[in-house]
Motif scaffolding. Sequence first.
Motif, PDB file in Angstrom:
ATOM      1  N   THR A 140       9.859   1.256  12.517  1.00  0.00           N
ATOM      2  CA  THR A 140      10.649   2.160  11.675  1.00  0.00           C
ATOM      3  C   THR A 140       9.898   2.546  10.408  1.00  0.00           C
ATOM      4  N   LEU A 141       9.349   1.552   9.735  1.00  0.00           N
ATOM      5  CA  LEU A 141       8.665   1.826   8.472  1.00  0.00           C
ATOM      6  C   LEU A 141       7.373   2.607   8.693  1.00  0.00           C
ATOM      7  N   MET A 142       6.703   2.370   9.813  1.00  0.00           N
ATOM      8  CA  MET A 142       5.520   3.160  10.118  1.00  0.00           C
ATOM      9  C   MET A 142       5.907   4.619  10.351  1.00  0.00           C
ATOM     10  N   GLU A 195       5.399  10.706   5.508  1.00  0.00           N
ATOM     11  CA  GLU A 195       4.680  10.964   4.256  1.00  0.00           C
ATOM     12  C   GLU A 195       3.341  11.650   4.518  1.00  0.00           C
ATOM     13  N   LEU A 196       2.713  11.287   5.638  1.00  0.00           N
ATOM     14  CA  LEU A 196       1.414  11.882   5.984  1.00  0.00           C
ATOM     15  C   LEU A 196       1.564  13.197   6.739  1.00  0.00           C
ATOM     16  N   HIS A 253      -0.903   5.732   1.968  1.00  0.00           N
ATOM     17  CA  HIS A 253      -0.149   5.702   3.220  1.00  0.00           C
ATOM     18  C   HIS A 253      -1.027   5.444   4.437  1.00  0.00           C
ATOM     19  N   GLU A 254      -2.296   5.855   4.403  1.00  0.00           N
ATOM     20  CA  GLU A 254      -3.188   5.578   5.536  1.00  0.00           C
ATOM     21  C   GLU A 254      -3.393   4.073   5.699  1.00  0.00           C
ATOM     22  N   LYS A 255      -3.620   3.367   4.583  1.00  0.00           N
ATOM     23  CA  LYS A 255      -3.781   1.911   4.653  1.00  0.00           C
ATOM     24  C   LYS A 255      -2.478   1.244   5.087  1.00  0.00           C
ATOM     25  N   TYR A 294       0.821  -1.208   0.000  1.00  0.00           N
ATOM     26  CA  TYR A 294       0.000   0.000   0.000  1.00  0.00           C
ATOM     27  C   TYR A 294       0.861   1.268   0.000  1.00  0.00           C
ATOM     28  N   SER A 295       2.011   1.209   0.658  1.00  0.00           N
ATOM     29  CA  SER A 295       2.900   2.378   0.651  1.00  0.00           C
ATOM     30  C   SER A 295       3.405   2.669  -0.754  1.00  0.00           C
TER      31      SER A 295
END
Length: 599
Positions: A397-399, A405-406, A375-377, A369-370
């Motif tokens: 980390t990835l979150m 991004e958000l 990005h929300e999903k 999804y990213s």
Amino acid sequence: MAYAKETYRAELLAAARQLGERCLYSAAKWAAELLVGVEPDAAPVQSAAMDTPSSSSATSAGRLLHLHRSGGSSFRHRPRPGGGISSEAGTPLGGVSYVSTPIPDDDAFDSGGDKYLLAKTYFDCREYRRAAHVLQKQVGRKAVFLRCYALYMAGEKRKEAEMIELEGSLGKSNAVNQELVALEKELSTHRRTGSIDSFGLYLYGIVLRDKGCEDLARTILVESVNSYPWNWSAWSELQSLCTSSDILNNLNLKNNWMKDFFLASAYLELKMHEEALKRYERLMGVFRCSGYIQAQIATVQYSMRDLDEAEMKFEDLLRTDPFRVDSMDIYSNLLYAKESLTALSFLAHRVFLTDKYRPESCCIIANYYSLKGQHEKSVLYFQRALKLNRKYLSAWTLMGHEYVELKNTPAAIDAYRRAVDINPRDFRAWYGLGQIYEMMGMPFYALHYFRKSSYLQPNDARLWIAMAQCYESDPLQMIEEAIKCYERAANSNDTEGIALHRLAKLHGMLGQSEEAAFYYKKDLERMEVEERQGQNFVEALLFLAKHYKSIGRFEEAEHYCTRLLDYTGPEKETAKNMLQGIKRSQSGFPSMDTDHFAL
């Protein structure tokens, strides 16, 4: 002591049975998978120590910064790694004499097998306190271990429940395992009296680690693996406590062949990629069909930025083990790095159908999804991964990247800080914190975090570039320090060529024409090799033309001016005027270069 393959098989078979009997299922699975990876000897092998590595290690240039994950994948056939290695690889690695460790008999210490079977059944059903109660009066070592292990798991289960009740599934909490104090007291007594086995030592090491006694925990875990080296869970816990190469080198470990797996994994964790790759490739000489080793080699190559080779190995692994989920989150990061949306979509669909409630599966779907820009999903699936495993480092980390991004700065900072709390050596999280504070206009804070990340990953060009750009920022304007950072980046395989261009610009700003010309020339050569042309290319040609003209090297100046004539824009007119000035200078007439007559 020389090892034939049948010796490896016998030890792994006994280990898989014993570990499963003690409910250490993760270690039992590891041993069983490794057992399948050993091909039986075609003929008896004469015992002889191996003097040279069984296979030459592959050389891989550069290292991968896994700051942002990101393409294409075609499923190509690859020969299995180790296919060309001789059968003599069944002997110890590098001429090392392995120490023989006797395999304990499961039934040597214990009676009361019926009660043990009942307790193990309760344990498998996650009824931990019932399991502990059944074994309350049992004194055998196996029974004592399972009872203490059940109490530890009961405490962990209650701690997780308290965390959710008090702070939510992803909230911070001061909840602790209430069984630790009693367990430490009992296990320390057993160790003092000598009535504890290697599995009890392993549990004692975990208890000490959870209480923050890391030095003693390391000592206890070393005792455990020296006594019974086939418990991979003990090696994994020991590895988590080896936060530097000095600590690793000072461990007093026996030379069992399991030590080779431990060192390879520890080298990978400590970013010592070349050493890790050499060890895994040698181990592949014995465990030729091991999916674990193949996945580890692919992970090392991914970390070294050899993406194509890593991708081929992951593809081959999926062909032979299509329902595998272990290590597939690393493969998804690789596909993200290559912006391979099709292959990542296929992988996400596969793991979703296989086991959608694995943390790795959620991470893979989040990456998908990213990459699609949703990005929300992506955040939603990272949160699901963390609900399943709060200590899943990669997800935190990835979150954090997704929150950046958000433009959710507070949430990003919290995610990165959770990551470094779990593993202070996660340079990606330190880098993420630096990026956020730089975006917030706080360069001194950003520099602090960039320094931490570059200390942990000193050979990654992008970390040095980030630090240099911070030094260049308006609040600091520390040009000399920026130049030093760009020099480190240029010497660390800066594939994007940012460092060379900035070094040329900064030296030009400082009036250091010779140094600027040196870097412009190197940058120009790099762009020519990569067949890149753009504004930087034109800028380099123009500077070099002016520089060589100013120092009287007219032939070289004419060469760069002539090349500028192929471009449109003001640079072309400048080059024409410079060529006229060069011809006048060479003929002895005064220069009429428009640069000197500009009003």
